[in-house]
Design an enzyme around this catalytic site. Structure first.
Site, PDB file in Angstrom:
ATOM      1  N   SER A 198      35.638  40.485  38.907  1.00 28.57           N
ATOM      2  CA  SER A 198      36.366  40.584  37.680  1.00 28.57           C
ATOM      3  C   SER A 198      34.726  41.576  36.991  1.00 28.57           C
ATOM      4  CB  SER A 198      35.643  39.182  37.129  1.00 28.57           C
ATOM      5  OG  SER A 198      36.888  39.845  36.117  1.00 28.57           O
ATOM      6  N   ASP A 236      47.786  40.829  38.322  1.00 32.17           N
ATOM      7  CA  ASP A 236      46.315  40.343  37.666  1.00 32.17           C
ATOM      8  C   ASP A 236      46.385  41.135  36.603  1.00 32.17           C
ATOM      9  OD1 ASP A 236      43.897  39.996  37.047  1.00 32.17           O
ATOM     10  OD2 ASP A 236      42.682  40.897  38.550  1.00 32.17           O
ATOM     11  N   HIS A 282      44.853  36.541  38.880  1.00 34.65           N
ATOM     12  CA  HIS A 282      42.896  37.991  38.993  1.00 34.65           C
ATOM     13  C   HIS A 282      42.806  36.303  40.059  1.00 34.65           C
ATOM     14  CE1 HIS A 282      40.351  38.873  37.141  1.00 34.65           C
ATOM     15  NE2 HIS A 282      39.521  37.959  36.891  1.00 34.65           N
TER      16      HIS A 282
END
Length: 687
Positions: A537, A623, A657
């Site tokens: 991330s 995501d 995600h």
């Protein structure tokens, strides 16, 4: 297609001009996931990845079996008491998801539960396996029991897009209520009598901005709050005392709280204090008063008290300290517990309301992470806490407030003969370019020869700390002669609020140079023979940035759901989460200086012709936080421009995600990454 022929992304030059700067983006077409060409390209990348990693199949299976073999698959959590029930979860061998259960409570001592055996009067609340059915993806957004223990609100997601469907179940009868609400966000809160449930909805940019009130048995829900400022998220919760509903609105740097008597769910929420840019605060009900944790004139936060009839009037209780960051306060009927951070480690401070002076709980290891865990009951003489270190598996303790005794309730079983005495952990300090000392946590087997191949992990954003913790999959690295290290770089929260502020906005490059300094320190001090970098991330942005900054320092880079096209994303306010991120990264859309600064470091914009290490980028099609096209574009540009590699892209075509949802699927995903890392660490160096 042979394994030596990677997919070639077509170039469709798209011109973008900001602040007089014109940039050509050849791969902007990949942002359209409805385009069959986009899907075909991602599938071709997956096919190429499969061919290029086919030789690792046996190692992947071996690592997967190691993870599985060290995990007690039929297990359960330590029960937590709320009202008249003990709540816990079970996992069963061969099943992907947990089963939520409860059993009637009597006193503060949790019942003795044996894995695989049911208790008398045990009740199954939800079985995640039944809910998931044959779906390839399944996730829970909330699971909240009403204060009287009779009703359950729960929400589910079957695609990974984090938009959940809310349902209700009568736990007394097992009946599923007809009430069903689609398109909600995480969380929610019950009224005191369990007749009303509050929930949040997101806007088109995936920002939770509305709070609704749903009365059971009705169809028309009532909007009780809407946040119009695009920088702010909203959320709603119920205090531990179950006396107040707390509605919070917050940006990255500012917060605002409203409260409502939970016994009057149709009433008006009362504003505690109006928002003031840069001031964050939270409210906890402590019986006769409120605790307020805030940072007004207190960078590392201060704890104050406030009367029930004037919650905006704050009286200092624990004043600001430069060396201690106050993280949160948990209030109970007879005491409170402050979770804090000092010298790069977490800690707990107990505040008795009567009798004793405040005190801190001591822990023996030089590196560890501790925090409150599973304390839903307001009136209790025990504090439930979670403890771990890089060699100590996740442990659950009860701390007896009367005797000051730490009672170990459960330590995560690690099968296969794991002995923490075979491993050692250290804290090193690397020196950054500006002279700042950067803490680096290291773990390895005691019999590991130096220097050793090392995985260096980093994050460094949002004041999130990567604290010293245990990992079962990591043992597959350590037992093969690897070391594992965490670079606690600026932008994270390990050393307090100042640490965060020195790694954000126009100081963001400190995050990247700190990580490179940590890698160089590990090599120069004799710890590491080679370094494989890993992050996800915002930590994936870190991976892309350091690959541009110092590619020669790394034998490989694993970037998971990486935020590598940061400038293009932050320039587009129509994308999910963009506007609220301006407080973290700056606003390049309206500020030419921020634009120039971000352009100088964002990974996608700065790929050049140098020789890069092998890179594995992992993403998910659905995501909603870091879009799949960021790593897809990045890998395409690396292939077209850079030397070295190989550059590999793995796209999970049915997840979000967090990747794949089932635990066995997640273990296989981790085994995939670890097998790639092991090859990078053990292959002969080409330096």
């Amino acid at each position: 297609m042979s394994s030596n022929t990677p997919p070639v992304a077509k170039k469709v030059p798209t011109e973008r001009t900001h602040h007089g700067d014109t940039v050509i983006d050849e791969y902007a077409w990949l942002t359209d996931k409805e385009d069959p060409e986009t899907i075909a390209y991602l599938e071709a990348e997956n096919a190429f990845l499969k061919e290029r990693t086919a030789h690792l199949a046996d190692l992947r299976e071996q690592v997967f079996q190691e993870i599985k073999g060290r995990t007690q698959e039929t297990d359960l959590s330590v029960p937590s008491r709320k009202g008249g029930w003990w709540y816990f979860t079970r996992t069963e061998e061969g099943k992907q998801y947990a089963v939520s259960c409860r059993v009637p409570a009597d006193g503060d001592t949790p019942p003795k539960i044996t894995p695989g055996e049911r208790l008398e009067r045990e009740q199954t609340i939800l079985d995640g396996n039944e809910l998931a059915g044959d779906s390839a993806f399944f996730s829970m957004g909330t699971s909240a029991v009403s204060p009287d223990g009779t009703m359950l609100a729960y929400s589910t997601d079957f695609s990974g897009d984090e938009r959940f469907t809310l349902r209700f179940k009568n736990l007394a009868t097992g009946e599923q209520l007809p009430d069903e609400i689609a398109g909600i966000f995480y969380g929610g809160a019950w009224s005191a009598d369990g007749s009303v449930f509050f929930y949040t909805r997101v806007d088109d940019a995936w920002r939770p901005f509305q709070v609704y009130r749903h009365t059971l048995g009705t169809e028309e829900d009532v909007l009780v709050y809407e946040e119009t400022d695009e920088r702010y998220w909203v959320g709603i919760g119920l205090t531990r005392s179950e006396r107040y509903l707390v509605l919070g609105a917050g940006s990255k740097i500012t917060s605002e709280v409203r409260i409502l008597d939970a016994g009057d769910p149709t009433g008006e929420f009362e504003l505690v204090r109006p928002r003031k840019t840069g001031v964050e605060y939270g409210v906890e009900h402590a019986g006769d008063f409120f605790y307020v944790l805030h940072n007004e004139g207190a960078r590392n936060f201060e704890l104050a008290t406030a009367p029930l009839d004037d919650p905006g009037s704050w009286t200092p209780l624990i004043e600001h300290r430069d060396d201690t960051r106050l993280l949160e306060v948990d209030a109970f009927a007879g005491h409170a517990v402050v979770h804090f951070r000092r010298d790069g480690l977490t800690g707990l401070r107990v505040l008795p309301y009567e009798g004793e002076e405040a005190y801190e709980i001591d822990f023996p290891e030089p590196l560890y992470d501790v925090g409150p865990a599973g304390n839903p009951e307001f009136a209790t003489n025990r504090l439930r806490l979670a403890y771990t270190s890089m060699v100590t598996p996740a442990s659950v303790y009860d701390y007896d407030l009367a005797t000051h005794e730490l009672i170990l309730l459960k330590q995560r079983p690690v099968l296969g003969g794991y002995d923490p005495g075979d491993y050692e952990q250290f804290r090193e300090w690397a020196v950054a370019e500006d002279g700042t000392e950067i803490p680096v946590s290291i773990v390895r087997r005691k019999d590991t020869a130096s220097p050793a191949p090392t995985v260096l992990y980093g994050y460094g954003s949002y004041e999130s700390a990567i604290d010293p913790g245990f990992s079962v999959p990591r043992l597959s690295l350590l037992d093969r002669g690897f070391a594992f290290a965490v670079a606690h770089v600026r932008g994270g929260g390990e050393m307090g609020r100042r640490w965060y502020e020195e790694g954000k906005l126009t100081k963001k490059k400190n995050t990247f140079t700190d990580f490179v300094a940590a890698a160089r320190h590990l090599k120069q001090s004799g710890w590491s023979s080679k370094v494989i970098a890993r992050g996800g991330s915002a930590g994936g942005l870190l991976m892309g940035a350091v690959a541009n900054l110092a590619p020669e320092e790394f034998a490989g880079v694993v970037a998971e759901v990486p935020f590598v096209d940061a400038l293009n994303t932050i320039l587009d306010p129509s994308l999910p989460l963009t506007v609220i991120e301006w407080d973290e990264w700056g606003d390049p859309l309206h500020d030419a200086d921020v634009y120039a600064y971000m352009k100088s470091y964002t990974p996608y914009e700065n790929v050049d012709e140098r020789t890069y290490p092998p890179i594995l980028a992992i993403t998910s099609l659905n995501d909603t936080r870091v879009m799949y096209h960021e790593p897809a574009k990045w890998i395409a540009r690396l292939r077209a421009v850079a030397g070295g590699g190989p550059f590999l892209l793995k796209t999970e075509m049915g997840a979000g995600h967090g990747g794949r949802s089932g635990r066995y699927d997640a273990w296989r995903e981790e085994a995939f990454a670890l097998s790639w890392i092991i090859e990078r660490g053990t292959e002969e160096s080409t330096e």
